[in-house]
Design an enzyme around this catalytic site. Structure first.
Site, mmCIF file in Angstrom:
data_model
loop_
_atom_site.group_PDB
_atom_site.id
_atom_site.type_symbol
_atom_site.label_atom_id
_atom_site.label_comp_id
_atom_site.label_asym_id
_atom_site.label_seq_id
_atom_site.Cartn_x
_atom_site.Cartn_y
_atom_site.Cartn_z
ATOM 1 C CB CYS A 1 62.246 35.567 45.296
ATOM 2 S SG CYS A 1 61.832 33.961 45.964
ATOM 3 C CG HIS B 1 57.169 35.828 48.151
ATOM 4 N ND1 HIS B 1 57.493 36.556 47.033
ATOM 5 C CD2 HIS B 1 58.266 35.084 48.449
ATOM 6 C CE1 HIS B 1 58.727 36.246 46.668
ATOM 7 N NE2 HIS B 1 59.219 35.352 47.495
ATOM 8 C CB CYS C 1 66.467 37.994 49.717
ATOM 9 S SG CYS C 1 64.897 37.476 50.418
#
Lengths: 296, 430, 467
Positions: B92, B382, B412
């Site tokens: 990510c 996301h 993160c």
């Protein structure tokens, strides 16, 4: 001219069945079978509310090599107009059946990019029959509007093989050299079936060798409009916002095949061509020229 | 020769609205979506035919066929085909790491302009051939004689036709990211109510940003979607309180609402040197002034899987000579509401700051009114690699709107990684 | 000595099935310490009532022990943990998660009014269900006599009712203790907290220990060998509990001297040889015994004296002749006093020395047929209480253990009607082992136990009898 508004796109398979009936000797005498008319019908078919199904568009883009952008490929609007071509050819007073017609030319004008979220109205009419060196030809003229703006136009020229008129032969223009080859494409055996599923054009000449044979082809051949779409996909990064793309369909491409794609980009536009990779048989010639862009 | 370092400007960004998995973008591939986001960027900043210094982008869930995904997208775009491109992959953190890579090249004078991006699809996920089947086929390929090949076929079993689906789980622990986060939430004492409250805030802030047209020059619609599909403003603690926990067992606090959903989407950011921007009359929104990555050993050292940003931040702050309180805007990626709250708790905690970060004093609290003020990943969704670009472009715009100020980003990533960065308004830090 | 047969049976799958069906007690197999293993095999959860003064000492102890720790969300506790270098996670009962704890430690010194006793409920209510088997609960308070106000005195005294009751309901082989820490003795809690959170205190529950001011704990103490360099005398060391005691003290690093009557000399020699120790064959009731012992240690000194030797001569009082009375009193109590006096007079007990007596549950609760024995063992408690202030002047501590039902040859010989109630009527539903007594003595003996004196701690699994 009469106008008939359709509630939705007509089913293509029954249209093909109907369109094939004139191949049976004498069938054209029946009132619901095409083939009785002397000229193409003076009729306009309209689909007033055409929306895009992203899943169907994605499938089409995948088989033709387009990136799934928010703007749809110009050839995809032809796919949406095609059922109207078929419906018109299935009219009882249409002079001959659709099966056996040869698609010889296609011109698309994109006046501005069309977003997948737009709603269009599409209408199709047929032009008068006119002579051709190898028979008779006519145009299917399609037009797509967003609101009151014409955003897209398509002209498909079909040839009915028969008694020709040599005087109708186009004067030979300046012979241009073949555009330089920039890519080689391998067309798989099942490509016709894939494009048939994505476009809805299930003409049996594209599906299997067995279904193509009765119609005079040794092998299944790929749809001309696939070849045109594949060319535009190859050119997607260099296409202007508004353009007219014109292609001549030359010899059909049997499946499977290996073909070359040639392109030449000049200030006047783009020339492109598809040929057999081994023998150089010409399959398609085309040009792209920029046209004035309409506002979104 | 020591290369001189130049300021790196954020010119702007463009993304497509984020969709929920198997939603409107179900049939769009990574390259489709990245192309769509890039099309909008090219359009917005008139980059047709422009030779950009370099483009970096990536996807976390990437098909084997998408070798050189980014370069292929550039070739299909209106950018000059002479624009080089490379793929980045850091879970990510991909999007922000791509921004950092491009920014560093600009800072060093290697390039004058660059595009960073990221894309992910969880709908068009790559399915791999079942590993056992793959081995048999490869063996068959290496076997010269037919008899040998036929013998190999006897190893085939019906179960082998089941493809390997990329799992959202850590290979070394066998736990999903959500399960890891549930452990963190418990270890940091994060309550369900705090997570739900953060979730509601994220949705309400994003909805407000849309309503005042703030997103208009950050986004182009795609396949009929004009806003992030996950956005559900106006929820209440009572409504969210009814959801069953999805991670951490029946006593867990993490739900489908306070965790980000699987999403599809793409984002791009245009970066440049000041001269490049000036030559093209492109206004500068903000400058990227610092960045840092860090990783933790969540396998052997009892670290929280998603706690690495808590480590990256103080390293970066020290180098920048700043404290955690020196920011006007905080963008903390909401992978899970609990992750944000754990990170904030860690920075406030004397034990974590002393024992793990080796600092005498905690980094301290932040004013949460300054955090994720235009919504976060809980509301937007996301698509893993696309989140970094969304945040960088949004923060740059926010800092530009304010006329001055400084913002910090914390993201993160899986496998115990974290990426942080600082942006300063083109109008100055203060 | 291994587990009793009943405990073995009910811990087998079929035995457990039957025991459950017919409602028999199902004793847990208790965790016991093995050298080299961590002090706590699990997480220690630390909580505190606001205003407590032990957070720092608790954190320092657990940090030094490398324990895995979680704390409640309490700023003072978190700061204390950070200062102590304790890498503690956070526990918030409202945050869910499948947390399990091996020990719960609660600093109750902040409770200065009965209305604040609710802090006990707040901390333990959500956490007590999360305690693993053979779990440990330690509540630390202020000795009521050292409090500043009557209200605080009352509230601190109240803690005892809480720990004793929790000990009776917590189950699963878990223990609950109350440790009263005098103001100024905060830094001396290390050995006690370690003992009570570790498997060493397996059979000690419901107890109250007092840590008072004393010598500082040696900075260089090796907690694996807290008796390194110390000399320890153990009487009655040839077998049973005595053998376990001398072994345990040797394990903890002491140079051991075993003492037993000449008739058991051979057994004694075997034990001391095994432990690289010395043997004294002596009848401690003989007239010259105090002098022999004092002479033995004269010059070299002794650090730890464990008065373990003891006998029973059971008879109801009506049938009790004087010799039977007197031998028990003399062996179990009077000889110990004489030996203490002789050692002290010869200055043979080193500063920082430890005297440890062995009392008995009979000495606390009384027992039919044991008027002589119970008198001697209650006398041991008296000796601890009377000598503690006296010895404090010489920096010597004195404490005693009071074993309950311990599995020995002696208890094995009891009639079943006496043995089984003794074994089962306690919070552990089982008898203790000699090692449990020995570990408790080793705790008193530890170089870290400078703040422990005047304590009598029962090793009885919280027997239902007695207070």
């Amino acid at each position: 001219m009469a106008t008939r508004e359709l509630q939705g796109p007509p089913g293509i398979i029954p249209l093909y069945a109907k369109a094939a009936l004139p191949m049976i000797p004498g069938a054209s005498a029946l009132p619901f079978v095409p083939g009785s008319g002397k000229d193409v019908p003076d009729l306009e078919l309209v689909l007033p509310e055409v929306t895009f199904d992203p899943a169907a568009l994605a499938a089409y883009n995948r088989v033709c090599g387009f990136t799934l952008r928010d703007d749809v490929p110009s050839t995809y609007i032809h796919v949406l107009a095609f059922p109207l071509h078929m419906a018109l050819m299935a009219e009882p007073n249409f002079p001959f059946g659709a099966v056996g017609l040869v698609h010889v030319n296609n011109t698309i004008t994109q006046h501005r990019p069309v977003s997948v979220s737009e709603t269009l109205s599409i209408k199709v009419t047929a032009s008068k029959l006119r002579p051709h060196a190898k028979g008779k030809q006519f145009d299917m003229v399609a037009q797509a509007k967003a609101g009151r703006t014409i955003v897209w136009e398509g002209v498909s020229t079909y040839l009915r093989l028969g008694k020709g008129d040599p005087s109708a032969k186009k004067p030979k223009g300046e012979e241009l050299a073949d555009p330089p080859v920039s890519a080689t494409w391998k067309l798989q055996g099942g490509l016709g079936r894939k494009y048939a599923a994505a476009s809805g054009d299930r003409n049996p000449i594209h599906l299997y060798d067995l279904t193509a044979k009765p119609l005079g082809f040794n092998k299944a051949i790929i749809h001309g409009m696939w070849t045109k779409a594949r060319c535009l996909a190859a050119l997607e990064s260099v296409l202007p916002e508004a353009y007219k793309v014109d292609v001549q369909f030359r010899k059909p491409i049997p499946l499977p095949s290996k073909v070359t794609f040639g392109e030449e980009i000049t200030k006047d536009g783009i020339r492109f061509a598809v040929k057999n990779a081994r023998k150089g048989t010409p399959h398609l010639d085309g040009t792209v020229v920029q046209v004035p862009a309409k506002k979104r | 020769m020591t290369p001189s370092v130049r300021r790196v400007a954020v010119i702007g960004g463009n993304r497509i609205p984020f969709a929920r998995s198997n939603g409107p973008y179900a049939h769009a591939s990574n390259s489709d979506m990245l192309a769509a986001a890039l099309d909008g960027l090219i359009e917005r900043y008139n980059l047709q035919g422009e030779k950009i210094g370099e483009m970096a982008a990536g996807a976390v869930l990437k098909h084997p066929r998408d070798r050189d995904l980014t370069r292929e997208v550039v070739l299909g775009s209106k950018l000059a085909p002479e624009t080089p491109a490379f793929d980045v992959q850091q879970a990510c953190g991909t999007g922000l790491e791509a921004v950092i890579l491009i920014a560093n090249k600009i800072a060093l004078g290697q390039i004058d302009s660059g595009i960073a991006g990221g894309v992910d699809t969880t709908s068009d996920a790559p399915l791999a051939l079942n590993d056992d089947l793959r081995e048999i086929l490869l063996d068959a390929n290496r076997t010269p004689d037919t008899a040998g090949r036929l013998k190999l076929l006897t190893r085939l079993r019906p179960g082998m036709v089941v493809p390997a689906i990329p799992a959202n789980e850590e290979p070394r622990t066998g736990l999903s990211m959500g399960e890891h986060c549930a452990i963190m939430a418990s270890e940091w004492g994060i309550t369900r109510e705090a997570q739900d409250a953060l979730t509601i805030r994220s949705h309400d802030h994003l909805a407000a940003a849309y309503d005042r047209g703030w997103q208009d020059d950050l986004m182009t619609s795609y396949l009929g979607l004009e806003r992030d599909q996950n956005l559900r403003p106006g929820s209440t603690l009572e409504k969210l309180g009814k959801l069953k926990p999805v991670f951490g067992g029946p006593e867990g606090t993490m739900t489908a609402a306070n965790s980000t959903p699987l999403s599809d989407g793409a984002s791009t950011v245009l970066l440049a040197s000041e001269e490049w921007a000036k030559a093209r009359n492109l206004p500068i929104l903000a400058y990227i002034t610092e960045s840092q990555t860090a990783a933790v050993d969540f396998v052997h050292k009892r670290e929280g899987l998603l706690m690495a940003p808590a480590y990256a931040m103080p390293t970066m702050l020290d180098r920048a000579g700043l404290t955690l309180q020196d920011f006007d805007v905080y963008e903390i990626h909401e992978a899970f509401a609990a992750q944000v709250l754990c990170t904030l708790a860690a920075w406030e905690d004397p034990v974590f700051c002393k024992e793990r970060l080796g600092r005498d004093k905690p980094l301290g609290s932040i004013d949460t009114e300054k955090m994720n003020i235009n919504g976060g990943s809980l509301a937007a969704g996301h698509p893993f690699a696309a989140t970094g670009g969304r945040i960088v472009a949004g923060l740059a715009k926010e800092l530009s709107d304010r006329g001055s100020g400084r913002g910090v980003i914390s993201i993160c990533a899986a496998a115990g990684q974290g990426v942080v960065a600082i942006l300063e308004s083109a109008g100055g830090a203060k | 000595m291994s587990q009793d047969l009943y405990t073995q049976i009910v811990n087998s799958p079929p035995g457990g099935f039957i025991a459950k069906r017919v409602g028999l007690p199902q004793p847990t197999t208790l965790d016991r310490y093995r050298p080299g293993q961590p002090l706590v095999s699990g997480t220690v959860l630390v909580g505190a009532a606001p205003g407590g003064r032990l957070a720092g000492a608790i954190a320092a102890t657990l940090a030094a022990a490398n324990a895995e720790v979680a704390t409640t969300l309490d700023a003072d506790l978190r700061s204390a943990a950070a200062d102590a270098g304790l890498d503690a996670s956070v526990f918030n009962p409202e945050a869910g998660g499948d947390r399990r704890f091996k020990a719960l430690v609660f600093d109750a010194t902040g409770i200065s009014d009965s209305t604040e006793l609710v802090e006990l409920q707040k901390f333990f209510h959500p956490s007590v269900r999360k305690v693993q088997s053979s779990g440990r609960v330690v509540v630390l308070g202020t000795p009521p006599e050292d409090t500043k106000t009557p209200r605080e005195h009352t509230a601190q005294r109240a803690l005892e009712g809480f720990t004793r009751s929790l000990g009776k309901e917590i189950g699963k082989g878990s223990t609950v203790q109350l440790v009263y820490v005098a103001p100024g003795a905060e830094d001396l809690i290390g050995s006690t907290l370690r003992f009570f959170v570790s498997p060493k205190s397996a059979y000690v529950s419901g107890q109250v220990a007092r840590v008072s001011a004393g010598l500082p704990v040696p900075a260089d103490i090796d907690w694996e060998k807290p008796l390194a360099g110390k000399t320890a005398l153990v009487t009655g060391a040839s077998r049973g509990i005595g053998e376990a005691i001398i072994e345990t003290l040797a394990r903890d690093g002491a140079n051991v001297v075993g003492l037993d009557i000449p008739q058991l000399g051979e057994d004694l020699k075997k034990v001391t040889d095994r432990l690289d120790g010395e043997a004294i064959e002596l009848d401690i009731t003989s007239d010259d015994a105090p002098k022999v012992i004092a002479d033995f240690f004269k010059g070299r000194g002794v650090d730890i004296v464990v008065h373990n030797a003891g006998v029973t001569r059971d008879r109801t009082l009506a049938k009790m002749p004087e010799d039977r009375w007197q031998s028990v009193l003399d062996i179990n109590l009077s000889s110990e006093e004489r030996i203490n006096d002789a050692l002290l007079k010869a200055k043979a007990i080193n500063a920082g020395g430890r005297i440890i007596g062995v009392s008995s549950m009979a000495g606390i609760a009384g027992n039919r047929g044991q008027t002589n024995y119970a008198t001697s063992k209650a006398g041991v408690i008296g000796m601890v209480q009377s000598m503690a202030p006296v010895l404090a002047k010489s920096d010597i501590t004195i404490n005693a253990v009071a074993p309950g039902f311990i599995e020995t040859q002696m208890t094995a010989a009891m009639p079943i009607a006496v043995r089984e109630p003794g074994r089962r009527l306690n919070s552990m539903n089982q008898g203790g082992l000699p090692i449990d007594v020995a570990e408790t003595i080793a705790w008193f003996a530890s170089s870290g136990s400078t703040g422990l004196t005047g304590n009598v701690v029962r090793v009885c699994g919280q027997m239902l009898l007695g207070a």
